[in-house]
Design an enzyme around this catalytic site. Structure first.
Site, PDB file in Angstrom:
ATOM      1  N   ASP A  62       0.842  -1.188   0.000  1.00 39.63           N
ATOM      2  CA  ASP A  62       0.000   0.000   0.000  1.00 39.63           C
ATOM      3  C   ASP A  62       0.881   1.242   0.000  1.00 39.63           C
ATOM      4  OD1 ASP A  62       0.805  -0.049   2.720  1.00 39.63           O
ATOM      5  OD2 ASP A  62      -1.126   0.701   3.411  1.00 39.63           O
ATOM      6  N   TYR A  64       2.911   4.815   0.702  1.00 40.13           N
ATOM      7  CA  TYR A  64       3.518   5.477   1.853  1.00 40.13           C
ATOM      8  C   TYR A  64       2.455   6.360   2.507  1.00 40.13           C
ATOM      9  CZ  TYR A  64       8.052   4.233  -0.239  1.00 40.13           C
ATOM     10  OH  TYR A  64       9.128   3.563  -0.770  1.00 40.13           O
ATOM     11  N   PHE A  75       6.657   2.260  -4.248  1.00 39.22           N
ATOM     12  CA  PHE A  75       8.030   2.535  -3.815  1.00 39.22           C
ATOM     13  C   PHE A  75       8.524   3.937  -4.176  1.00 39.22           C
ATOM     14  CE2 PHE A  75       7.897  -2.122  -3.979  1.00 39.22           C
ATOM     15  CZ  PHE A  75       8.337  -2.431  -2.701  1.00 39.22           C
ATOM     16  N   HIS A 183      11.846  -8.555   1.195  1.00 38.48           N
ATOM     17  CA  HIS A 183      11.521  -7.147   0.988  1.00 38.48           C
ATOM     18  C   HIS A 183      12.773  -6.277   1.190  1.00 38.48           C
ATOM     19  CE1 HIS A 183       9.377  -3.307   1.560  1.00 38.48           C
ATOM     20  NE2 HIS A 183       8.375  -3.892   0.936  1.00 38.48           N
TER      21      HIS A 183
END
Length: 216
Positions: A62, A64, A75, A183
């Protein structure tokens, strides 16, 4: 809605009851709360990378949730905002992998080159990560992945972290390629993200399929 081929590809999906309910929910949230990204930027990933132009998908969970960060691309953050640790680690691996030293935190240029920067959940309340989880976004974006899975041209799916990797079940077309690792967050980057070489691998897959690689 997006003024792209995505409007045709997703036409039936956007007529479904769940999507209409999602739309009403999102509009109400933006009316009464601080929600990111800006309303006009929710579908930037689809706007910048049309269906036929997708070469690589980088899947996030989802947006920031800090002020001025999110702008509709996974990102990516707007210029002038402190770089998030995950994005810094992506840039570190980018330089290590292919020697590109990137400073711009806005990844719109990647999107325009065929990198679909897709968040599974497309909106979030300020300072409340995953606040719009299970509201319908996941159904919609899973459908996006399934529509891409139907494409004949090779697409490289980059899946970082357990959530993104859970979407592998949607990618059944053997023409497509999957690159996966932990991640890039500080909690896991040293456990297999650094050194995973996703950028050179993606280009190698594309070039092997007769497609020009991404200028990262």
């Amino acid at each position: 809605m997006i003024n792209k081929k995505w409007d045709i590809v997703l036409e039936d999906e956007m007529k479904k009851d769940y999507f209409k309910k999602l739309g009403a929910f999102v509009r109400d949230e933006y009316t009464h709360k601080i929600v990111y990204p800006e309303y006009k930027n929710i579908f930037n990933a689809l706007r910048y990378t049309d269906y036929d132009d997708v070469k690589v998908v980088i899947l996030g969970q989802d947006p920031y949730h800090g002020e001025r960060e999110a702008h509709g691309l996974s990102f990516s953050v707007q210029e002038g905002v402190a770089i998030p640790p995950s994005l810094q680690n992506i840039f570190t691996e980018l330089e290590s992998d292919i020697g590109v030293k990137r400073t711009s935190t806005d990844l719109t240029d990647w999107a325009k080159k065929g990198v679909l920067l897709l968040n599974s959940i497309m909106t979030v309340i300020k300072d409340r990560p995953l606040s719009h989880k299970d509201k319908g976004w996941e159904t919609f974006t899973d459908n996006i992945i399934q529509k891409l899975n139907e494409r004949e041209e090779t697409i490289v799916f980059i899946l970082w972290g357990s959530y993104a990797r859970s979407k592998k079940v949607l990618i059944t077309n053997t023409k497509h390629k999957i690159i996966e690792s932990v991640h890039p967050s500080p909690l896991s980057a040293y456990r297999g993200f650094f050194g995973s070489k996703p950028f050179s691998k993606a280009n190698a897959y594309l070039e092997a399929a007769g497609t020009k690689g991404i200028e990262w």
